[in-house]
Design a protein around this motif. Structure first.
Motif, mmCIF file in Angstrom:
data_model
loop_
_atom_site.group_PDB
_atom_site.id
_atom_site.type_symbol
_atom_site.label_atom_id
_atom_site.label_comp_id
_atom_site.label_asym_id
_atom_site.label_seq_id
_atom_site.Cartn_x
_atom_site.Cartn_y
_atom_site.Cartn_z
ATOM 1 N N HIS A 87 47.167 38.131 45.957
ATOM 2 C CA HIS A 87 46.981 36.793 45.385
ATOM 3 C C HIS A 87 47.007 36.906 43.869
ATOM 4 C CE1 HIS A 87 44.805 33.181 43.915
ATOM 5 N NE2 HIS A 87 45.464 32.606 44.909
ATOM 6 N N ASN A 88 47.815 36.044 43.242
ATOM 7 C CA ASN A 88 47.931 35.996 41.780
ATOM 8 C C ASN A 88 47.437 34.642 41.287
ATOM 9 O OD1 ASN A 88 50.551 37.694 42.814
ATOM 10 N ND2 ASN A 88 49.619 38.592 40.994
ATOM 11 N N THR A 99 44.747 36.464 55.321
ATOM 12 C CA THR A 99 46.126 36.294 54.863
ATOM 13 C C THR A 99 46.265 36.225 53.351
ATOM 14 O OG1 THR A 99 45.987 33.870 54.885
ATOM 15 C CG2 THR A 99 46.596 34.977 56.960
ATOM 16 N N GLY A 100 45.181 35.945 52.629
ATOM 17 C CA GLY A 100 45.262 35.749 51.188
ATOM 18 C C GLY A 100 45.701 34.357 50.786
ATOM 19 N N ASN A 101 45.917 33.478 51.756
ATOM 20 C CA ASN A 101 46.328 32.109 51.432
ATOM 21 C C ASN A 101 45.185 31.364 50.747
ATOM 22 O OD1 ASN A 101 48.840 32.520 52.592
ATOM 23 N ND2 ASN A 101 48.191 31.743 54.602
ATOM 24 N N GLY A 104 44.203 44.187 37.171
ATOM 25 C CA GLY A 104 44.614 43.273 36.120
ATOM 26 C C GLY A 104 44.382 43.782 34.720
ATOM 27 N N GLY A 105 44.229 45.116 34.559
ATOM 28 C CA GLY A 105 44.113 45.685 33.223
ATOM 29 C C GLY A 105 42.723 45.591 32.638
ATOM 30 N N HIS A 106 42.575 46.284 31.499
ATOM 31 C CA HIS A 106 41.265 46.351 30.842
ATOM 32 C C HIS A 106 41.403 46.465 29.331
ATOM 33 C CE1 HIS A 106 37.055 46.844 30.315
ATOM 34 N NE2 HIS A 106 37.079 48.126 30.056
ATOM 35 N N GLU A 140 48.567 46.719 30.528
ATOM 36 C CA GLU A 140 49.188 45.418 30.727
ATOM 37 C C GLU A 140 48.217 44.448 31.389
ATOM 38 O OE1 GLU A 140 53.143 43.591 32.980
ATOM 39 O OE2 GLU A 140 52.628 45.722 33.144
ATOM 40 N N ALA A 141 48.070 43.266 30.821
ATOM 41 C CA ALA A 141 47.184 42.261 31.400
ATOM 42 C C ALA A 141 47.807 41.701 32.667
ATOM 43 C CB ALA A 141 46.926 41.144 30.396
ATOM 44 N N GLY A 142 46.971 41.490 33.696
ATOM 45 C CA GLY A 142 47.496 40.992 34.961
ATOM 46 C C GLY A 142 46.465 40.242 35.760
#
Length: 673
Positions: A79-80, A123-125, A648-650, A654-656
């Protein structure tokens, strides 16, 4: 907003960012329990009700994924949120440190900018999302962080079935405490002002983005207990470190505990003016834990402002760098254990107190394990705070700057022995990528005072090792109850701290930047210059590993094994690719099947190790560094076991924005465990 920066390079930017940026269960939550199970029955459900899991032990009783099949683990869903930033423009840099919660069939998590998402845990939905609509602007050296949310569920069936009968409660960068209906994501109108409570009430100096929670509240006895971040090294007069409890239904203040003694409060009563709480007291920014059966909560405290000089504290540090037990109903102090006396190294207690009860450990008494940035793990009786094993007060280096007040001794655990070695850095300990690199490190070391742990900051410059990043930081430790194993990951980095007399600092008037950090420490006789001890090629000068994973037998106190954690590939130029360990941020997860899952490293890998011998069994390349603590769950009996990590980075990568769930493919799953 969604912007991306790619900054993987040599280790130097990683070390610099770490040096600056590293600065809940419920008695009404059916999944929480004061006693861990050694393992699960076949295919039973197991949820993740609070930040560190049951007992804050970062442990799952699930066994479907085990050493024999973990090599087949696959990505099940991602999930983003789109809620991240590389720090360009007016927006601050983000760091995705969240550990989600799972209740029923729903997974909940917060983003660095304060949005909350509810997902189908299978499912991550996406089921719902909530946006607090706060102004997320740049805030000094700290990246935007939200480590998690808390969950409360009413025990009365009728109330539980009603609106906001199950609530998500969390803090934002606007210093608000927010309550949401866990089913719909709508604000709970009966909580505070239409679902929001200001945490800046009667807290002096609580300007936006200066004072706010970064860790989730702890829910116990119908109260949500929370502390907050305050700026390090900037001023003596930063906001108070008060810990407060708010009623989960109404949002009303239930109690407040300020980490200062009655004697200090009496001496400084006239300084408060119209404020309720004293400025500059130790704060509680790390995750809190608690024991519903004992009616206690456990808060880990930082050191008082301005952090690196303590000559005029006048007793404000009595509860600094400690683990403190408070009565959950009243907030009254029950006991405290100080891990550092007169802390002038920024060795605040950064990790969540972990609960355990194990036969053969401390005579089987209910215990609490408190890990520290020094690599110390103190095992305490969680009812009384008394050490389960001897703690020695050992002499430490003296001779700080004029006006400083040093403790002649510091506490050292004997069971287990300190995990961070060596105690003192000398010329023979210097490392680097090649021989000339090591020689340069030796010449650099000779310029500064280096007498081992707790050498005080000085005018000439002092080597602080481990650095203020740890050792063991907010990622904490994991305890495998069935095997009696404690697991800790550590950073091994050295830094130089140099105090500058006020006139000299003011004349210099340095601009903020890296690798040379400068902080005013306003209100003290000194400013400070701080920087990592690095080689010309960008490697840490201290010995390898630069990041490690260690397993300890809690019964004997002996180290079972230790190994490097992380590879320099992608972080350093070829041919300097080694399994030398890398700086890390995040924590481990242990399973009843004998696995340890951990991301944390700068090489963007998620790994699984055998808990009995430390051998690597599985690894996965992540899209961003995974600087969070994993969790594991099974939604329903017979369902899949999932392992989830936020990547997601620190700040140094890379930021994510990826929440990633892993499980075994259908053909690899066994009918029973």
């Amino acid at each position: 907003m969604k912007t991306v920066r790619y900054c993987r390079g040599v280790l130097l930017p990683t070390i610099l960012a770490l040096a600056s940026a590293c600065h809940a269960a419920s008695d009404s939550t059916p999944d929480s329990s004061p006693s861990l199970q050694a393992g699960s029955t076949p295919l039973e459900a197991a949820h993740w009700p609070n930040y560190g899991g049951p007992d804050a032990a970062q442990y799952t009783p699930l066994t479907e994924i085990h050493p024999g099949n973990v090599a087949g683990l696959e990505l099940a869903w991602t999930h983003n949120s789109g809620d991240f930033s590389d720090g360009s423009g007016d927006w601050g840099l983000t760091s995705l440190q969240v550990t989600p919660l799972v209740s029923g069939d729903t997974l909940y998590y917060c983003t660095p900018f304060g949005r909350v998402f509810a997902l189908d845990a299978e499912t991550g939905n996406e089921r719902w999302q909530f946006d607090p609509e706060i102004q997320n602007r740049r805030s000094g050296v700290y990246p935007a962080v939200c480590r998690g949310v808390a969950l409360w569920q009413a025990q009365d069936a009728a109330e539980a079935a009603g609106v906001c009968g199950q609530r998500i409660i969390y803090g934002t960068r606007d210093a608000e405490l927010i309550a949401l209906d866990a089913t719909t994501g709508a604000l709970c109108d009966d909580f505070g002002d239409a679902g929001r409570v200001s945490l800046k009430e009667q807290v002096g100096g609580g300007e936006p983005w200066v004072y706010y929670p970064t860790s989730p509240p702890w829910i116990q006895g119908g109260n949500a207990v929370i502390g907050a971040l305050v700026p390090d090294n900037e001023s003596k007069n930063v906001p108070s470190g008060v810990v407060r409890a708010f009623d989960v239904r109404s949002g009303a203040l239930a109690w407040a505990w300020e980490p200062v003694s009655d004697a200090y409060r009496e001496r400084h009563r006239d300084s408060l003016g119209n404020a309720r709480y004293h400025l500059g007291t130790p704060n509680v920014w790390a995750p809190i834990s608690g024991d519903p059966e004992l009616g206690l909560i456990y808060v880990p405290t930082g050191n008082p402002a301005p952090d690196l000089y303590g000559g005029d504290r006048d007793g404000i540090d009595e509860y600094g760098s400690s683990v403190v037990a408070l009565d959950a109903a009243t907030g009254k102090l029950q006991w405290h254990f100080q891990t550092v006396h007169n802390d002038i190294w920024d060795y605040d207690v950064a990790s969540q107190p972990t609960l355990f009860t194990l036969p053969g450990v401390g005579e089987g008494r209910p215990g609490l394990a408190q890990a520290t940035k020094m690599g110390h793990v103190f095992l305490l009786d969680r009812a009384t705070g008394e050490p389960l094993y001897p703690v020695e007060e050992r002499p430490v280096p003296q001779g700080g700057v004029a006006g400083e007040q040093l403790s002649p001794t510091q506490p050292f655990p004997t069971h287990p022995q300190p995990l961070h070695q060596p105690a003192q850095l000398g010329p023979g300990d210097m490392d680097g990528f090649i021989g000339l690199d090591r020689l340069a490190c030796q010449r650099t070391l000779a310029k500064y005072r280096s007498e081992g742990m707790f050498t005080p900051p000085s005018l000439e410059g002092t080597v602080v090792y481990p650095a203020s990043t740890g050792g063991i930081n907010w990622g904490g430790i994991s305890i495998d109850a069935g095997r009696g194993i404690l697991v800790a990951n550590q950073m091994h980095l050295a830094q130089v701290v140099q105090l500058l007399p006020r006139d000299e600092y003011d004349e210099l008037n340095p601009a903020p930047g890296y690798p040379l950090e400068h902080y005013r420490m306003e209100g003290s006789p000194y400013g400070v210059r701080r920087f990592p001890l690095m080689s010309p090629l960008g490697a840490p000068c201290n010995p390898r590993p630069w990041g490690s994973l260690t397993a300890v037998d809690l019964k004997t106190g002996n180290t079972l094994w230790t190994r490097s954690l992380g590879n320099t590939r992608g972080q350093a130029p070829w041919p300097f690719w080694f399994d030398a360990g890398t700086p890390n941020a995040g924590g481990p997860l242990s399973t009843a099947s004998g696995l340890i899952f951990i991301g944390a490293t700068t090489d963007s890998r998620f790994r699984a190790f055998d808990s009995t011998n430390g051998s690597l069994l599985w690894e996965y390349r992540l899209p961003y560094t995974g600087n969070a603590t994993p969790l594991s769950y099974r939604v329903q009996p017979g369902g899949r076991q999932f392992v989830v990590l936020a990547a997601g980075g620190h700040g140094w990568s890379e930021a994510g924005d990826a929440i990633m769930a892993f499980s075994l493919p259908a053909e690899s799953r066994q009918s029973k465990q």
